[in-house]
Design a protein around this motif. Structure first.
Motif, PDB file in Angstrom:
ATOM      1  N   SER A   1      34.941  35.761  29.738  1.00 52.36           N
ATOM      2  CA  SER A   1      35.725  36.828  30.347  1.00 52.36           C
ATOM      3  C   SER A   1      37.211  36.506  30.466  1.00 52.36           C
ATOM      4  O   SER A   1      38.028  37.410  30.501  1.00 52.36           O
ATOM      5  CB  SER A   1      35.170  37.165  31.727  1.00 52.36           C
TER       6      SER A   1
ATOM      7  N   ARG B   1      33.879  31.838  31.820  1.00 53.84           N
ATOM      8  CA  ARG B   1      33.136  32.947  32.404  1.00 53.84           C
ATOM      9  C   ARG B   1      33.144  32.711  33.904  1.00 53.84           C
ATOM     10  O   ARG B   1      33.339  31.588  34.365  1.00 53.84           O
ATOM     11  CB  ARG B   1      31.718  33.038  31.855  1.00 53.84           C
ATOM     12  N   LEU B   2      32.947  33.764  34.660  1.00 54.07           N
ATOM     13  CA  LEU B   2      32.911  33.636  36.118  1.00 54.07           C
ATOM     14  C   LEU B   2      31.537  33.168  36.567  1.00 54.07           C
ATOM     15  O   LEU B   2      30.518  33.655  36.069  1.00 54.07           O
ATOM     16  CB  LEU B   2      33.232  34.970  36.777  1.00 54.07           C
TER      17      LEU B   2
ATOM     18  N   ASP C   1      28.403  32.912  39.243  1.00 58.51           N
ATOM     19  CA  ASP C   1      27.789  33.921  40.106  1.00 58.51           C
ATOM     20  C   ASP C   1      28.457  33.929  41.482  1.00 58.51           C
ATOM     21  O   ASP C   1      28.676  34.982  42.075  1.00 58.51           O
ATOM     22  CB  ASP C   1      26.287  33.678  40.257  1.00 58.51           C
TER      23      ASP C   1
ATOM     24  N   ARG D   1      31.587  33.115  42.207  1.00 55.18           N
ATOM     25  CA  ARG D   1      32.922  33.732  42.117  1.00 55.18           C
ATOM     26  C   ARG D   1      32.787  35.249  41.979  1.00 55.18           C
ATOM     27  O   ARG D   1      33.537  36.011  42.568  1.00 55.18           O
ATOM     28  CB  ARG D   1      33.714  33.136  40.940  1.00 55.18           C
ATOM     29  N   ARG D   2      31.826  35.681  41.180  1.00 54.55           N
ATOM     30  CA  ARG D   2      31.609  37.112  40.981  1.00 54.55           C
ATOM     31  C   ARG D   2      31.192  37.785  42.292  1.00 54.55           C
ATOM     32  O   ARG D   2      31.556  38.922  42.559  1.00 54.55           O
ATOM     33  CB  ARG D   2      30.544  37.333  39.900  1.00 54.55           C
TER      34      ARG D   2
ATOM     35  N   HIS E   1      33.614  39.649  44.911  1.00 52.55           N
ATOM     36  CA  HIS E   1      34.031  41.053  44.727  1.00 52.55           C
ATOM     37  C   HIS E   1      35.533  41.241  44.842  1.00 52.55           C
ATOM     38  O   HIS E   1      36.003  42.233  45.399  1.00 52.55           O
ATOM     39  CB  HIS E   1      33.302  41.984  45.705  1.00 52.55           C
TER      40      HIS E   1
ATOM     41  N   GLU F   1      40.433  42.117  39.784  1.00 51.36           N
ATOM     42  CA  GLU F   1      40.921  41.313  38.665  1.00 51.36           C
ATOM     43  C   GLU F   1      42.281  40.704  39.007  1.00 51.36           C
ATOM     44  O   GLU F   1      42.537  39.531  38.753  1.00 51.36           O
ATOM     45  CB  GLU F   1      41.017  42.188  37.409  1.00 51.36           C
TER      46      GLU F   1
ATOM     47  N   LEU G   1      41.855  37.804  41.485  1.00 50.25           N
ATOM     48  CA  LEU G   1      41.289  36.640  40.800  1.00 50.25           C
ATOM     49  C   LEU G   1      42.373  35.912  40.007  1.00 50.25           C
ATOM     50  O   LEU G   1      42.574  34.708  40.171  1.00 50.25           O
ATOM     51  CB  LEU G   1      40.162  37.069  39.859  1.00 50.25           C
TER      52      LEU G   1
ATOM     53  N   ARG H   1      42.722  37.674  31.208  1.00 54.13           N
ATOM     54  CA  ARG H   1      41.453  38.305  30.875  1.00 54.13           C
ATOM     55  C   ARG H   1      41.362  38.481  29.373  1.00 54.13           C
ATOM     56  O   ARG H   1      42.333  38.870  28.738  1.00 54.13           O
ATOM     57  CB  ARG H   1      41.317  39.644  31.568  1.00 54.13           C
TER      58      ARG H   1
END
Length: 185
Positions: free
Chosen positions: A3, A50-51, A53, A55-56, A59, A62, A65, A181
């Motif tokens: 990502s 990739r992020l 779990d 970090r995701r 919420h 973008e 982050l 990104r």
């Protein structure tokens, strides 16, 4: 899923040298159905992430982050000895991407390894351990033609990678590392 990527912006003098390399390779690249990277977008890509779990699950937007990770990267870089990226020769990832080689591999590898460790603590997981840091000069326009395609002009991937007499590319200091990104994610 990949990502984000961490990259080093390059100096104007370095980007101009890279543009001169692109111009030298333009005829061969056209025969191989390649399109050049835009001079404004050209950078040295260190790693792809990739992020996690965790970090995701935060919420965050973008923007939040990227801003928070870029602050971490700024702090990380301020505590390291300065290095310059030096370039010479070409490489490729199959027939899809052509890049210029970095010559100070050991310094870049140490920087990358330390950065990846710091970013893992921030919830960014390395997407591919086999990734090679690089500056993309050209990429495939489409996938209609395979790796052996010579474009009818007698030029092969190997010919382009082994090209001699390329213009000099100025070294570029690592003054900043930024997270971006990936397009299409």
């Amino acid at each position: 899923m990949k990502s984000h990527f961490a990259c080093v912006p390059l100096t104007t003098a370095c980007r101009e040298g890279l543009k001169a390399v692109q111009q030298t390779l333009a005829d061969d690249a056209k025969k191989l159905n390649l399109r050049p990277s835009g001079l404004d977008d050209i950078n040295f890509t260190l790693s792809v992430f990739r992020l996690s779990d965790e970090r995701r699950a935060k919420h965050e937007s973008e923007e939040q982050l990227v801003e928070s990770v870029n602050e971490v990267l700024k702090d990380f870089l301020s505590k390291r000895p300065r290095i310059e990226l030096t370039f010479e020769g070409l490489g490729s990832f199959g027939s899809q991407i052509f890049f210029i080689n970095v010559t100070n591999h050991e310094e870049v590898a140490a920087l990358r390894q330390d950065m990846n460790t710091v970013l893992k603590q921030e919830g960014l997981v390395l997407a591919d351990n086999r990734f090679t840091p690089h500056v993309t000069l050209y990429r495939k326009r489409d996938n209609k033609r395979g790796a052996g395609y010579s474009g009818g002009g007698g030029v092969t991937v190997s010919d382009m990678v082994q090209r001699q007499g390329l213009p000099h590319v100025e070294a570029s200091p690592v003054e900043q590392i930024i997270l971006k990104r990936l397009l299409g994610c």
